[in-house]
Design an enzyme around this catalytic site. Structure first.
Site, short mmCIF file in Angstrom:
data_model
loop_
_atom_site.label_atom_id
_atom_site.label_comp_id
_atom_site.label_asym_id
_atom_site.label_seq_id
_atom_site.Cartn_x
_atom_site.Cartn_y
_atom_site.Cartn_z
N LYS A 116 0.81 -1.22 0.00
CA LYS A 116 0.00 0.00 0.00
C LYS A 116 0.84 1.28 0.00
CE LYS A 116 -4.06 -1.93 2.13
NZ LYS A 116 -5.17 -1.59 3.01
N LYS A 201 -4.22 10.52 7.51
CA LYS A 201 -5.28 11.25 8.20
C LYS A 201 -6.50 10.35 8.30
CE LYS A 201 -7.64 15.56 8.67
NZ LYS A 201 -7.31 15.44 10.10
N LEU A 203 -10.20 10.08 8.22
CA LEU A 203 -11.34 10.88 7.75
C LEU A 203 -12.56 10.51 8.58
CD1 LEU A 203 -10.54 10.50 3.97
CD2 LEU A 203 -10.21 12.55 5.33
N HIS A 208 -17.18 5.48 0.95
CA HIS A 208 -16.22 4.65 0.20
C HIS A 208 -16.71 4.61 -1.24
CE1 HIS A 208 -13.57 0.99 -0.45
NE2 HIS A 208 -14.34 0.99 -1.52
N HIS A 235 -15.14 -2.73 8.38
CA HIS A 235 -14.40 -2.40 7.15
C HIS A 235 -14.68 -3.37 6.01
CE1 HIS A 235 -12.36 0.62 9.41
NE2 HIS A 235 -11.72 -0.23 10.18
N LYS A 237 -17.43 -4.69 3.09
CA LYS A 237 -18.61 -4.19 2.38
C LYS A 237 -19.81 -5.12 2.56
CE LYS A 237 -15.23 -2.41 -0.75
NZ LYS A 237 -14.37 -2.75 -1.91
N ARG A 291 -7.79 -6.93 -9.32
CA ARG A 291 -8.57 -8.14 -9.64
C ARG A 291 -10.02 -7.76 -9.85
NH1 ARG A 291 -11.35 -7.90 -4.88
NH2 ARG A 291 -10.10 -7.28 -3.10
N ARG A 337 -24.84 -8.54 -0.34
CA ARG A 337 -24.01 -9.73 -0.13
C ARG A 337 -24.71 -10.63 0.87
NH1 ARG A 337 -17.61 -8.35 0.01
NH2 ARG A 337 -17.63 -6.60 -1.43
#
Ligand code: ADP
Length: 448
Positions: A116, A201, A203, A208, A235, A237, A291, A337
């Site tokens: 990252k 930082k 937020l 997202h 975190h 979805k 991906r 989902r």
């Protein structure tokens, strides 16, 4: 044209890939663990090979067995799906050495985006807006405090090799930083085999928003608009939609244009997703996934472009079948989902599905490999299917989703269907008025 494609995955995504291959007339090979011998992807593939016992590391992550399966069946390409080996640069490299095409980007691009810190640096160089933070890895407490004070608390410490919503810690002040830096480094080292962490930082109330991109590997990049994945738990979805209710057409074109250009400039090949946090009209890059994503169908439903078909075309060296000007966004799509989990406690609920009846009708798509009598194994991710609904407007989409959820029957195990039944009737969700913390707060306050 590929001779035969081996699908190195399971569940709904294996089926999704198989369907694209069938429509293109490409024979398929399913691989499976002993726990998945009766799975739908195994039944529908032209050939299947058992690659090991239930544990993923012995089967779906077993590179030797997967390559042996290619040799035995004559498969000359592998689609990795998502998860498992899909973002494993070493795997892509090994395939290159064996003359098997990896249906995805180059191993160099995978490793670049897999770290990252490197990803953020690359994004910055390509003109993509990033979250303010440390320039690279942070190891010393003094540096961490200085950087945090420069950008202002709260900050978030993130593992360079983290993923799946793990390896992150929010820090509110210098005191908390004393232990937080060391703890996150130790945890990252243990979980990802790499203890580098960086600071950015934190937020407070972002959404997202991620942009779907594709590159032909020869300098051409396109974008297929964005997905809003702000409804998250831990975190992860839960529900995704396209387009984002928060963006204007101009904002979409601007951020999409930046991403498409970056992909072209990189010489990127295949499908990818550039993820952002979005707050007060500004985009902040957080990472790129190299991906196909779980939530790709919402993009397909509003663009009518088959992303797996495009991945295959690009991997064959033919480029995409469309250009940017052909991408038109029509209507609104939402994906739920559906996990084999209790909708209140989120405790996994493997076991036999005694009765299964998916919804149908106009604008309803169900991507799932389950059926009546199917036994959900306890060894893997709890996702058992995705309900994707499209409508001409967001309102029509929500009305359709409500009735589709009412038709959906999964008996014998717990699923997250009741959660969606509630969400589609919630006024904030109906208004599209939510950020990445909304769902956690909603779940915490839920009393019934
Ligand atoms: P992963 O690779 O584990 O998915 P990401 O970097 O994509 O990690 O972040 C996952 C989620 O964590 C985001 O969708 C968001 O909810 C939260 N997050 C990440 N970075 C920040 C940040 N700087 N401020 C606030 N929340 C963040």
């Amino acid at each position: 044209m590929f001779n035969k494609v081996l699908i190195a995955n399971r569940g709904e995504i294996a089926l999704r890939i198989l369907r694209a291959c069938k429509e293109m007339g490409i024979p398929t090979v399913a691989v499976h663990s002993t726990a998945d011998a009766n799975a739908m992807h195994v039944r529908l593939a032209d050939q299947s090979v058992c690659i090991g016992p239930p544990a993923s590391r012995d089967s779906y992550l077993n590179v030797h067995q997967i390559i042996a399966a290619c040799e035995v069946t004559g498969a000359d390409a592998i689609h990795p799906g998502y998860g498992f080996l899909s973002e494993n640069a070493k795997f892509a490299e090994i395939l290159e050495a064996h003359n098997i095409t990896f249906i995805g980007p180059s191993s160099a691009h995978i490793s670049m985006m897999g770290d990252k810190i490197v990803a953020k640096q690359t994004a910055k160089e390509l003109g993509i807006p990033i979250v303010p933070g440390s320039d690279g890895a942070v190891t010393e407490l003094d540096d961490a405090r200085r950087i945090a004070n420069d950008i202002g608390y709260p900050v978030i410490i993130k593992a360079a090799s983290g993923g799946g919503g793990r390896g992150m810690k929010v820090v509110n002040n210098d005191d908390e930083m004393t232990t937080a830096l060391q703890t996150t480094r130790t945890e990252a080292g243990a979980a990802f085999g790499d203890d580098s962490v960086y600071i950015e930082k934190y937020l407070a109330t972002p959404r997202h928003i991620e942009v779907q991109v594709m590159g032909d590997g020869k300098g051409r990049g396109v974008h297929l608009g964005e997905r809003d994945c702000s409804l998250q738990r831990r975190h992860q979805k839960v529900l995704e939609e396209a387009n984002s209710p928060a963006l204007t057409v101009e904002q979409r074109e601007r951020i999409g244009g930046i991403c498409a250009k970056a992909i072209g400039d990189m010489g990127y090949s295949g499908a990818g997703t550039i993820e952002f946090l979005y707050e007060n009209g500004e985009f902040y890059f957080i990472e790129m996934n190299t991906r196909l994503q779980v939530e790709h169908p919402v993009t397909e439903m509003i663009t009518r472009i088959d992303l797996v078909n495009e991945q295959l075309n690009v991997a064959m060296g033919n480029g995409m079948t469309f250009e940017q000007k052909d991408v038109r966004f029509q209507g609104h799509a939402i994906e739920c989902r559906i996990n084999a989990e209790n909708a209140r406690t989120f405790v996994p609920s493997p076991g036999e599905i005694t009765y299964y009846h998916p919804p149908g009708g106009l604008g309803v798509r169900v991507d799932s490999g389950v059926f009546s009598g199917y036994r959900v194994p306890p060894y893997y991710d709890s996702l058992i299917g995705k309900l994707i609904v499209v409508g001409r407007t967001r309102t029509e989409c929500l009305n359709r989703l409500r009735r589709a959820l009412d038709e959906f029957v999964v008996d014998g195990i717990d699923t997250t269907l009741p959660l969606f039944q509630d969400l589609v009737r919630n006024e904030d969700v109906i208004a599209g008025d939510y950020d990445i913390h909304w769902l956690e707060k909603y779940l915490a306050n839920k009393t019934d």
